[in-house]
Design an enzyme around this catalytic site. Structure first.
Site, PDB file in Angstrom:
ATOM      1  N   LEU A 161      33.973  37.784  33.300  1.00 17.48           N
ATOM      2  CA  LEU A 161      33.551  37.027  34.476  1.00 17.48           C
ATOM      3  C   LEU A 161      33.165  37.947  35.628  1.00 17.48           C
ATOM      4  O   LEU A 161      33.810  38.957  35.877  1.00 17.48           O
ATOM      5  CB  LEU A 161      34.672  36.098  34.947  1.00 17.48           C
ATOM      6  CG  LEU A 161      35.254  35.130  33.921  1.00 17.48           C
ATOM      7  CD1 LEU A 161      36.198  34.167  34.616  1.00 17.48           C
ATOM      8  CD2 LEU A 161      34.155  34.372  33.206  1.00 17.48           C
ATOM      9  N   CYS A 271      39.264  44.651  39.172  1.00 18.48           N
ATOM     10  CA  CYS A 271      38.996  45.003  37.772  1.00 18.48           C
ATOM     11  C   CYS A 271      38.583  46.450  37.572  1.00 18.48           C
ATOM     12  O   CYS A 271      39.332  47.237  36.981  1.00 18.48           O
ATOM     13  CB  CYS A 271      37.924  44.071  37.191  1.00 18.48           C
ATOM     14  SG  CYS A 271      38.475  42.370  36.974  1.00 18.48           S
TER      15      CYS A 271
END
Length: 446
Positions: A161, A271
């Site tokens: 994502l 991330c």
């Protein structure tokens, strides 16, 4: 009959996945240990900003007017186990404090809490980003704890994502990777993802280690590309070149491509930074540290951009930050998000403040999150308010709103018209025409 789905963890990844599964027609139960978060989601509200997510929640959360009723939330693992056939684990895997390695405590806790309640055949599906080898260990643990024994299987299905596009990426992914150990697990995941597969999304069945590596390898590659162009920006500054024109020329080569070739203040978020560090740590544990040793320099280049931005700001303001008013446009690590985790923009703002500048930040969505991290900074309700009396303006998060600013109008409220474009997305000619000194990383001063 379609499988029923549970989603363990309802943060950024989990809330999006739960809502998207309901949108695809499944009955879904989301689980979180936070009663406050569950209560919020049951009202059709999200704990973070993600475009389009609340719209889907309101279409499906049980009890809301006009909803399908296919989506509900709970804090009970026993209820989740009794409800679901497929259990997606979507909890956070942050960096361990003081280490490069990944903190697996949330994933481990989810498995330890869910598995003892799995009394019938079930598929547990990991979506969290984990060190390679974790899935095999967790599969053994599930088999040990679950009353269903080996009928409680584990698969790994990494997420890809992009914050700001998470809903679209879930409903229409560019690929689906499924690490499986049985035909039954693969068939069940193909059933769950039947709609995107029918829409042309490739489905790649792999072993568990390969599935675990895909997300980490992808983030390592993207980080490398970003840091490469930022390294070229350093060379351009030393040689008098223009990194924007350089990137444009490189991007015409199909082998290289244009994406992720915009030089600036570097990457951040929840991330990329922690994933490449965890990759290095795990490679070392496997005896393959040299294979990814280059990632240490990638990380170093990235962090160096923040320091360099502070230095450029000091230079732009005449050699000293002490007492200078600086307006910072952007606090989130990227646009269309309120996420300030490891945000380069917020980090730079904090460094400027610590070195004596009076910093005022404006961000369309991330102000409250930024305030919790840096309560000593000033915050404004608009770009114009942030810029009032400023000796310099820094553009650090590329929100569309900032690209549409009128340099002449903003120039009416500042003390001095100095702009540093940390994202290389503003039009230098437009700002210079309005009387601003325009500076950017990797570009000529004039």
């Amino acid at each position: 009959m379609s499988p029923k789905i549970t989603v363990i963890g309802t943060g950024y990844l989990g809330a999006t996945h739960a809502a998207a599964m309901a949108e695809l027609g499944f009955e879904v139960l989301g689980l979180d240990i936070s009663e406050e978060k569950v209560a919020l989601l049951r009202r059709g509200r999200t704990p973070m900003y993600e475009p389009g997510l609340e719209d889907i929640l309101r279409r499906h959360v049980a009890g809301l007017p006009g909803s399908s009723g296919r989506l509900d939330f709970t804090t009970s693992y026993a209820e989740a186990a009794a409800f679901g056939d497929v259990h997606f684990i979507c909890v956070n895997t942050p960096q361990r404090p003081g280490e490069y390695a990944c903190d697996m405590s949330f994933v481990d806790a989810a498995v330890e809490s869910l598995a003892p309640h799995l009394a019938r055949p079930a598929l547990v599906v990991g979506k969290s980003t984990v060190p390679v080898g974790s899935a095999a260990r967790l599969a053994r643990r599930i088999a040990e704890l679950a009353p269903a024994g080996e009928d409680a299987e584990l698969a790994w299905n990494p997420e890809f994502l992009r914050e700001g596009f998470a809903v679209e990426d879930t409903l229409h992914p560019d690929r689906i990777v499924a690490g499986v150990t049985s035909e039954r697990a693969e068939a069940l995941l193909r059933e769950v993802y039947a709609a995107p597969i029918d829409g042309g999304t490739p489905f790649l069945a792999t072993d568990l280690p390969t599935a675990e590596l895909v997300k980490t390898a992808a983030n390592a590659f993207l980080s490398t590309k970003i840091s490469f162009i930022n390294a070229m920006a350093e060379i351009c500054e030393a040689a008098g070149g223009d990194v924007v024109r350089l990137a444009e020329a490189l991007g015409h080569d199909d082998r290289i491509g244009r994406k992720f070739l915009r030089a600036g203040i570097g990457f951040g978020g929840g991330c990329l930074p922690k994933d490449i560090r965890a990759f290095m740590a795990r490679a070392g544990e496997l005896g393959a540290a040299e294979a990814v040793a280059f990632l240490r320099e990638i990380d170093s280049i990235n962090m160096r951009r923040r320091v360099h931005t502070v230095e450029l700001t000091r230079e732009m303001l005449g050699g000293s930050l002490l007492g200078k008013r600086v307006a910072v446009l952007g606090a989130a690590f990227k646009p269309d998000s309120d996420d300030v985790r490891d945000s380069p923009a917020l980090n730079i703002a904090g460094q400027l403040h610590l070195q004596g500048a009076e910093v005022t930040i404006y961000d369309p969505k991330a102000t409250e999150n930024a305030r919790r991290v840096f309560p000593t900074l000033r915050y404004a309700g608009s770009a114009r308010e942030a810029a009032e009396g400023a000796h310099g303006v820094l553009h650090l998060t590329e929100w569309r709103e900032f690209r549409e600013l009128d340099p002449a109008v903003l120039g009416e409220v500042v003390s001095e018209r100095h702009l540093l474009d940390g994202r290389n997305t503003l039009d230098p000619a437009l700002w210079r025409k309005a009387g601003w000194t325009y500076r950017a990383l990797g570009r000529p001063t004039v």
